[in-house]
Every structure is written in structure tokens, then in C-alpha cells.
Scaffold this active site. Sequence first.
Site, PDB file in Angstrom:
ATOM      1  CG  ASN A  12     119.425  35.743  89.592  1.00 33.53           C
ATOM      2  OD1 ASN A  12     118.208  35.572  89.726  1.00 33.53           O
ATOM      3  ND2 ASN A  12     120.270  35.661  90.602  1.00 33.53           N
ATOM      4  CD1 TRP A  13     115.944  38.697  84.743  1.00 38.13           C
ATOM      5  CD2 TRP A  13     113.743  38.402  84.408  1.00 38.13           C
ATOM      6  NE1 TRP A  13     115.724  38.728  83.382  1.00 38.13           N
ATOM      7  CE2 TRP A  13     114.391  38.549  83.155  1.00 38.13           C
ATOM      8  CE3 TRP A  13     112.365  38.190  84.444  1.00 38.13           C
ATOM      9  CZ2 TRP A  13     113.688  38.502  81.946  1.00 38.13           C
ATOM     10  CZ3 TRP A  13     111.661  38.143  83.245  1.00 38.13           C
ATOM     11  CH2 TRP A  13     112.320  38.307  82.006  1.00 38.13           C
ATOM     12  CE  LYS A  14     120.413  38.826  92.207  1.00 36.60           C
ATOM     13  NZ  LYS A  14     121.413  39.438  93.043  1.00 36.60           N
ATOM     14  CG  HIS A  98     122.182  33.642  94.070  1.00 34.27           C
ATOM     15  ND1 HIS A  98     122.211  34.619  95.039  1.00 34.27           N
ATOM     16  CD2 HIS A  98     122.527  34.235  92.909  1.00 34.27           C
ATOM     17  CE1 HIS A  98     122.547  35.767  94.461  1.00 34.27           C
ATOM     18  NE2 HIS A  98     122.747  35.568  93.168  1.00 34.27           N
ATOM     19  CD  GLU A 100     120.756  37.786  96.180  1.00 40.77           C
ATOM     20  OE1 GLU A 100     119.813  37.365  95.485  1.00 40.77           O
ATOM     21  OE2 GLU A 100     121.505  38.721  95.815  1.00 40.77           O
ATOM     22  CD  GLU A 170     126.469  35.297  91.047  1.00 41.11           C
ATOM     23  OE1 GLU A 170     126.125  35.998  90.098  1.00 41.11           O
ATOM     24  OE2 GLU A 170     125.695  34.961  91.955  1.00 41.11           O
ATOM     25  N   GLY A 176     125.310  43.183  93.607  1.00 39.94           N
ATOM     26  CA  GLY A 176     124.382  44.285  93.867  1.00 39.94           C
ATOM     27  C   GLY A 176     125.029  45.490  94.512  1.00 39.94           C
ATOM     28  CB  SER A 216     128.499  44.937  90.135  1.00 43.72           C
ATOM     29  OG  SER A 216     127.849  45.041  91.399  1.00 43.72           O
ATOM     30  N   GLY A 237     122.590  40.191  87.466  1.00 44.35           N
ATOM     31  CA  GLY A 237     121.421  40.486  88.283  1.00 44.35           C
ATOM     32  C   GLY A 237     120.787  41.800  87.839  1.00 44.35           C
ATOM     33  N   GLY A 238     121.087  42.863  88.561  1.00 45.46           N
ATOM     34  CA  GLY A 238     120.454  44.168  88.329  1.00 45.46           C
ATOM     35  C   GLY A 238     120.386  44.598  86.871  1.00 45.46           C
TER      36      GLY A 238
HETATM   37  P1  PGA Z   1     124.188  41.786  90.363  1.00 41.79           P
HETATM   38  O1  PGA Z   1     123.721  40.310  90.799  1.00 41.79           O
HETATM   39  O2  PGA Z   1     124.519  41.728  88.892  1.00 41.79           O
HETATM   40  O3  PGA Z   1     122.988  42.657  90.644  1.00 41.79           O
HETATM   41  O4  PGA Z   1     125.362  42.145  91.189  1.00 41.79           O
HETATM   42  C1  PGA Z   1     124.375  39.166  90.313  1.00 41.79           C
HETATM   43  C2  PGA Z   1     123.790  37.920  90.924  1.00 41.79           C
HETATM   44  O5  PGA Z   1     123.438  37.933  92.111  1.00 41.79           O
HETATM   45  O6  PGA Z   1     123.649  36.884  90.245  1.00 41.79           O
END
Ligand code: PGA
Length: 254
Positions: A12-14, A98, A100, A170, A176, A216, A237-238
Site C-alpha cells: 500500500n503505497w499510500k 483503511h 486512514e 491492521e 507506521g 509495520s 505500507g512503509g
Molecule cells: P505500515 O502501513 O506498514 O507503514 O505500518 C500499513 C498499512 O497502513 O497498510
Amino acid sequence: MNKERNLIIAGNWKMNKTVATALALVNDLTLALAHVTDVDLVVCPPFTALSEVAKALGGSNIRLGAQDMSEHNTGAYTGEIAAEMLKELSVRFVILGHSERRQYHQEPDALVSRKTRVAHAASLQPIICVGETLSQREAGHMEQVLETQVRGSLTGLHKSQMVETIIAYEPVWAIGTGQTASTEQAQEAHAFIRGLLVKLFDEATARRVRIQYGGSVRPSNARELLSQPDVDGALVGGASLDAQSFTEIVKNAI
Ligand code: PGA
């Protein structure tokens, strides 16, 4: 890894990567991961890069996902993207609900469930995110929160659609933050979600649904997390923004 369900690892590149930097990443990934056959691989770039990334992925073993989608199919919805527009770009998966989106755009479970049904109608596979905040966990409300989110997000789905739906557990406190759920915490939450699916659908359906862990995920913790019986993949994500770390996560799953 010998697992009951095929692992699915998605990046997930956001809100990261321009078209140029997205293409650089995807070119590295297609080369580094070309030999991977028994793990389903997905990248979810921002909308603006989907078209070019789709072309760059071509006939590779990496599938394309989007990060969100409108509940509407067409019309006066400024800034929104419809399922059909994603389909046209060879998108196969769509992340819905998600944390977010839930947090910054106040997206409730009822909206997630409407989007989920629209995604299925367009033959897009939804990746539905659920997870508790730190205060909810500390108050002992994790199961209650997960139950509300899972029930609310899956309203109206048939069994045949459920098996084509992916759930991503999640925990919000792990996204993050560099703080990952322990393998025990992840397995416990995943088993709880699968138990809910047994109640909502049936045992056979629940056994086929893939539940990803997200929060993470790193090369250093991927193997342990993915070796848990009810952890069927990762939503990254990251660490998905860098070809080497995403590749290492996938390699640690093989
Ligand atoms: P993260 O994000 O790996 O940076 O914690 C995961 C996500 O939000 O899908």
C-alpha cells in the site's frame, strides 16, 4: 512456507510516488520477484500512477490494486473514482476501509460495506481493513471493535463473494509506528476474525478467506508473522516503498 491458503502480500503505497518514481519501483520489483509463483503479489499505487504502472506490470506476476474507490458508479461526485474506471486500468484489487480513510475521512462500516458490494459487482477483489486503536485495546475492547467492523463491513455479502474478499487486520497502533503486533497478538486477532466468519457464513467459507496482517511489517518480522496459521499474507505500507525491503518481505514468506 506451507500454508492452508495461498499467501497474498500487497504493498500500500499510500500518498507516495509520482509516475516517474512509481515506474522505477515497479521495474525493480518485476525483476526481483519474477521467480515468485506461490505467493500472490499486489501493488497499490496512488490513482495518478495506476495507468502507467499497469503498463509496466504487463504480463508479470504482480497484480494491480487501488487504495480506495467510490460507492457510486458515475455522476456528480467531485474527486471520486468509480469501479469501472479502475477496471479499465486492469486494477484487480481495491483496499477499502483503511484506518486512514476511517480516521481522516470519517468512513463508517456501512459505507465500507456499500463499497464492498460495488467492488464485487465490478469483479474487483476488496481488501477490507479492520483494526482497533491503542486505547480500545487497552480498555479490553479489541474483540468488540473487530466484531462491529467485520459485521458492519461485510453486510449483504454472499458466501461466493466472501471467499473473494480479503480482510486485513491492521491494529491502528501498529500502522507506521514501527511497533508491530507480536505473533501471538496477530494470531489471536486473526483467529477471532475467522471465528466471526464462521458465525456469519460457515466453516468452509471461513477457511477459504485470506486474512492479511498489516502494521509495520518489515523484512525482519515478516517470516514470524506469516508463519502463524491464520495469517495469510501482509498489507505493507512503509516497507513497500523500497524495492529491496518489499522483495525481502516476499522472500521471507517463501
Ligand atoms: P505500515 O502501513 O506498514 O507503514 O505500518 C500499513 C498499512 O497502513 O497498510
